[in-house]
Write a protein that holds these residues in place. Structure first.
Motif, PDB file in Angstrom:
ATOM      1  N   ASP A   1      41.153  79.217  46.879  1.00 61.34           N
ATOM      2  CA  ASP A   1      40.785  78.820  45.511  1.00 61.34           C
ATOM      3  C   ASP A   1      39.348  79.162  45.114  1.00 61.34           C
ATOM      4  O   ASP A   1      38.877  78.765  44.045  1.00 61.34           O
ATOM      5  N   GLY A   2      38.637  79.910  45.961  1.00 60.41           N
ATOM      6  CA  GLY A   2      37.298  80.345  45.589  1.00 60.41           C
ATOM      7  C   GLY A   2      36.171  79.474  46.107  1.00 60.41           C
ATOM      8  O   GLY A   2      34.996  79.858  46.034  1.00 60.41           O
ATOM      9  N   ARG A   3      36.480  78.288  46.614  1.00 64.94           N
ATOM     10  CA  ARG A   3      35.440  77.457  47.215  1.00 64.94           C
ATOM     11  C   ARG A   3      34.980  78.091  48.536  1.00 64.94           C
ATOM     12  O   ARG A   3      35.709  78.914  49.117  1.00 64.94           O
ATOM     13  N   PRO A   4      33.775  77.740  49.021  1.00 63.79           N
ATOM     14  CA  PRO A   4      33.353  78.234  50.332  1.00 63.79           C
ATOM     15  C   PRO A   4      34.429  77.940  51.375  1.00 63.79           C
ATOM     16  O   PRO A   4      34.991  76.829  51.414  1.00 63.79           O
ATOM     17  N   LEU A   5      34.722  78.927  52.196  1.00 66.94           N
ATOM     18  CA  LEU A   5      35.834  78.831  53.137  1.00 66.94           C
ATOM     19  C   LEU A   5      35.350  78.354  54.506  1.00 66.94           C
ATOM     20  O   LEU A   5      34.408  78.913  55.070  1.00 66.94           O
ATOM     21  N   VAL A   6      35.992  77.329  55.029  1.00 68.05           N
ATOM     22  CA  VAL A   6      35.794  76.902  56.418  1.00 68.05           C
ATOM     23  C   VAL A   6      37.059  77.279  57.177  1.00 68.05           C
ATOM     24  O   VAL A   6      38.159  76.825  56.827  1.00 68.05           O
TER      25      VAL A   6
ATOM     26  N   LEU B   1      39.408  74.363  53.540  1.00 67.58           N
ATOM     27  CA  LEU B   1      39.689  74.538  54.957  1.00 67.58           C
ATOM     28  C   LEU B   1      40.968  75.336  55.164  1.00 67.58           C
ATOM     29  O   LEU B   1      41.994  75.067  54.536  1.00 67.58           O
ATOM     30  N   VAL B   2      40.890  76.310  56.059  1.00 69.14           N
ATOM     31  CA  VAL B   2      42.070  77.012  56.564  1.00 69.14           C
ATOM     32  C   VAL B   2      42.155  76.723  58.054  1.00 69.14           C
ATOM     33  O   VAL B   2      41.199  76.954  58.799  1.00 69.14           O
ATOM     34  N   LEU B   3      43.292  76.191  58.495  1.00 67.59           N
ATOM     35  CA  LEU B   3      43.501  75.862  59.906  1.00 67.59           C
ATOM     36  C   LEU B   3      44.550  76.780  60.511  1.00 67.59           C
ATOM     37  O   LEU B   3      45.670  76.898  59.993  1.00 67.59           O
ATOM     38  N   SER B   4      44.198  77.437  61.616  1.00 68.02           N
ATOM     39  CA  SER B   4      45.159  78.214  62.388  1.00 68.02           C
ATOM     40  C   SER B   4      45.530  77.416  63.627  1.00 68.02           C
ATOM     41  O   SER B   4      44.660  77.011  64.407  1.00 68.02           O
ATOM     42  N   LEU B   5      46.824  77.203  63.827  1.00 69.04           N
ATOM     43  CA  LEU B   5      47.295  76.418  64.967  1.00 69.04           C
ATOM     44  C   LEU B   5      47.465  77.262  66.223  1.00 69.04           C
ATOM     45  O   LEU B   5      47.833  76.742  67.280  1.00 69.04           O
ATOM     46  N   GLY B   6      47.217  78.560  66.128  1.00 68.39           N
ATOM     47  CA  GLY B   6      47.251  79.418  67.312  1.00 68.39           C
ATOM     48  C   GLY B   6      48.599  79.507  67.983  1.00 68.39           C
ATOM     49  O   GLY B   6      48.690  79.824  69.173  1.00 68.39           O
ATOM     50  N   GLY B   7      49.669  79.210  67.250  1.00 66.10           N
ATOM     51  CA  GLY B   7      51.007  79.293  67.812  1.00 66.10           C
ATOM     52  C   GLY B   7      51.457  78.045  68.522  1.00 66.10           C
ATOM     53  O   GLY B   7      52.595  77.957  68.993  1.00 66.10           O
TER      54      GLY B   7
ATOM     55  N   PRO C   1      44.518  71.086  53.474  1.00 64.71           N
ATOM     56  CA  PRO C   1      44.066  72.420  53.883  1.00 64.71           C
ATOM     57  C   PRO C   1      45.231  73.403  53.951  1.00 64.71           C
ATOM     58  O   PRO C   1      46.407  72.996  53.979  1.00 64.71           O
ATOM     59  N   VAL C   2      44.917  74.671  53.979  1.00 63.94           N
ATOM     60  CA  VAL C   2      45.921  75.700  54.231  1.00 63.94           C
ATOM     61  C   VAL C   2      46.129  75.744  55.748  1.00 63.94           C
ATOM     62  O   VAL C   2      45.194  76.031  56.502  1.00 63.94           O
ATOM     63  N   VAL C   3      47.334  75.434  56.195  1.00 68.76           N
ATOM     64  CA  VAL C   3      47.635  75.376  57.631  1.00 68.76           C
ATOM     65  C   VAL C   3      48.688  76.426  57.953  1.00 68.76           C
ATOM     66  O   VAL C   3      49.751  76.467  57.332  1.00 68.76           O
ATOM     67  N   VAL C   4      48.392  77.287  58.934  1.00 71.66           N
ATOM     68  CA  VAL C   4      49.322  78.339  59.333  1.00 71.66           C
ATOM     69  C   VAL C   4      49.462  78.342  60.850  1.00 71.66           C
ATOM     70  O   VAL C   4      48.576  77.895  61.576  1.00 71.66           O
ATOM     71  N   ARG C   5      50.584  78.826  61.297  1.00 71.26           N
ATOM     72  CA  ARG C   5      50.805  78.906  62.745  1.00 71.26           C
ATOM     73  C   ARG C   5      49.881  79.941  63.374  1.00 71.26           C
ATOM     74  O   ARG C   5      49.266  79.707  64.413  1.00 71.26           O
ATOM     75  N   TYR C   6      49.801  81.112  62.764  1.00 67.51           N
ATOM     76  CA  TYR C   6      48.878  82.172  63.163  1.00 67.51           C
ATOM     77  C   TYR C   6      48.124  82.626  61.922  1.00 67.51           C
ATOM     78  O   TYR C   6      48.642  82.553  60.810  1.00 67.51           O
ATOM     79  N   ALA C   7      46.919  83.128  62.125  1.00 64.01           N
ATOM     80  CA  ALA C   7      46.115  83.591  60.992  1.00 64.01           C
ATOM     81  C   ALA C   7      45.579  84.994  61.264  1.00 64.01           C
ATOM     82  O   ALA C   7      45.347  85.367  62.420  1.00 64.01           O
ATOM     83  N   PRO C   8      45.350  85.764  60.205  1.00 69.18           N
ATOM     84  CA  PRO C   8      44.666  87.056  60.356  1.00 69.18           C
ATOM     85  C   PRO C   8      43.166  86.790  60.518  1.00 69.18           C
ATOM     86  O   PRO C   8      42.394  86.859  59.565  1.00 69.18           O
ATOM     87  N   GLN C   9      42.773  86.480  61.745  1.00 65.44           N
ATOM     88  CA  GLN C   9      41.443  85.935  61.988  1.00 65.44           C
ATOM     89  C   GLN C   9      40.319  86.868  61.549  1.00 65.44           C
ATOM     90  O   GLN C   9      39.337  86.422  60.944  1.00 65.44           O
TER      91      GLN C   9
END
Length: 433
Positions: free
Chosen positions: A247-252, A281-287, A301-309
């Motif tokens: 959404d354009g806010r500073p990303l953590v 916040l974007v959280l990657s759960l690392g699988g 937060p945006v939570v994903v199993r894997y992220a394009p780190q």
């Protein structure tokens, strides 16, 4: 064109840098064969690297996931003990299956991860090898804390005594590994290993840790070389991500890696800590989990199993991490400050280096709380000193192409000639294809 055999510990934090390095050596005209267990075959081949399976009887498909899931639930010294047991079993397999596999492939020289004991295979077969550290290098220097301790840098008598005692403790904990390795070395007529550094190459010890992130080392041995991150985006599998949700806010960006990431409590704390901050916040759960298992987290937060780190770190204002070396280096390569929550193995040592360079804040897992974590994240977002320090490390890293420098050192150490480079003379009889 030399035929190089590569061995590395079967974990993402080792496979990603080793396959990146293998690709760079291939681009220089060498044939590289990576020896590994069944669970790593698809990833290695997807990176365009030749693969030869070892350990079929010990490590059938699916074994790696079971081991990783168990590791994800451990902390502190229990993590290290479990890792020692894994290394011991892996080493026993490599010493048993490695020699025949290497001979059958016609390998003439080897590149060996410091977490793998295949250097003894090279010695047994009379092959030259270089050591590659995918974590802070193993050192016999009492001015530097052992790689898995989160101690600060001090060179006074107390600090050096502390470091020596730490090294003795590690030797004691790792004793089961060396008992097995030395039993096989005795059969092969090789000198027993007395210390972890005895297993390393005398030709070159190459670490992807940049010198800019290491503690000062006035008496660095000539065979120890600091380079920079071994990163090749081509070896990463494409990962889908809902970019439209930013959404354009500073990303953590928050990631606890792909191994020690099983603590739902830590993910919830990170989410709660970011509530009220002017950040997304974007959280990657690392699988480790499906996002649905966590339910709705505080702050949404945006939570994903894997992220394009690699792509997310480029956009981040701060990264919350377990202080795995790969994530740390990928973050500092973009000049982004970190909040480190080291969980075990080499992570406390990496975190101590982050703190020493003032490129972030370390929050101990033993003192982890929402308030303490929120304060740390807010500080790295608002206080420019952390970003400035991260930028200084970034600037130093940009002066060295880690993969190119490592490939130069491997060729030099092994006496190889790059294809199309007749001026470089080979110093050893390394088979060519």
């Amino acid at each position: 064109m030399a035929i190089l055999g590569a061995f590395c510990f079967p974990g993402t934090g080792h496979l990603n840098p080793m396959t990146a390095l293998a690709r760079r050596l291939q681009q220089r005209g060498h044939r590289v064969i990576l020896f590994g267990i069944a669970d790593t075959a698809a990833r290695v081949r997807a990176a365009g690297i030749e693969f030869v399976q070892v350990g079929a009887a010990d490590y059938p498909m699916g074994t790696l996931r079971q081991l990783d899931e168990k590791l994800s639930r451990l902390k502190g010294l229990n993590t290290f003990r479990f890792t020692v047991d894994r290394v011991k079993n892996h080493s026993r397999m490599v010493l048993r299956d490695g020699p025949d596999a290497v001979k059958a492939a016609g390998v003439g020289a080897m590149v060996v991860d410091e977490a793998d004991m295949a250097g003894s295979v090279a010695e047994h077969l009379g092959l030259p090898f270089v050591s590659v550290a995918c974590f802070p290098p193993l050192l016999a220097d009492d001015t530097i804390p052992p790689f898995c301790f989160g101690w600060g840098y001090r060179t006074d008598a107390i600090g050096r005594l502390r470091n020596r005692l730490g090294a003795r403790l590690l030797t004691r904990v790792a004793k089961p590994i060396f008992e097995d390795v030395n039993a096989q070395r005795k059969v092969w007529g090789l000198t027993p290993l007395g210390h972890s550094t005895d297993a390393l190459s005398k030709l070159a010890q190459i670490t992807q840790l940049p010198e800019a992130l290491e503690f000062p080392m006035p008496n660095r041995p000539s065979w120890l070389h600091y380079t920079g991150p071994f990163v090749d985006s081509q070896v990463r599998e494409p990962v889908e991500f809902p970019w439209e949700r930013l959404d354009g806010r500073p990303l953590v960006y928050g990631s606890m890696g792909t191994l020690q990431n099983g603590s739902e409590r830590v993910f919830r704390m990170i989410a709660q800590a970011c509530v009220g901050l002017d950040a997304q916040l974007v959280l990657s759960l690392g699988g480790s989990k499906d996002p649905a298992e966590l339910g709705e987290l505080p702050g949404k937060p945006v939570v994903v199993r894997y992220a394009p780190q690699l792509e997310l770190v480029k956009r981040a204002a701060a990264v919350v991490t377990h202080a795995g070396l790969n994530t740390t280096l990928e973050t500092l390569a973009e000049g982004v400050p970190l909040v480190a929550i080291p969980m075990g193995n080499d992570q406390p040592g990496v975190a101590a280096r982050i703190a020493h360079r003032r490129a972030g804040i370390v929050v101990s897992q033993w003192r982890l709380g929402v308030g303490r974590l929120r304060k740390a994240i807010d500080a790295v977002l608002r206080q420019g000193s952390y970003r400035s320090a991260a930028k200084q490390v970034q600037a130093a890293m940009q002066k060295v192409d880690g993969l190119e420098r490592a490939a130069d050192l491997i060729e030099s150490g092994l006496g190889l000639r790059r294809q199309g480079d007749p001026a470089r003379q080979t110093q050893r009889a390394v088979p060519v294809a």
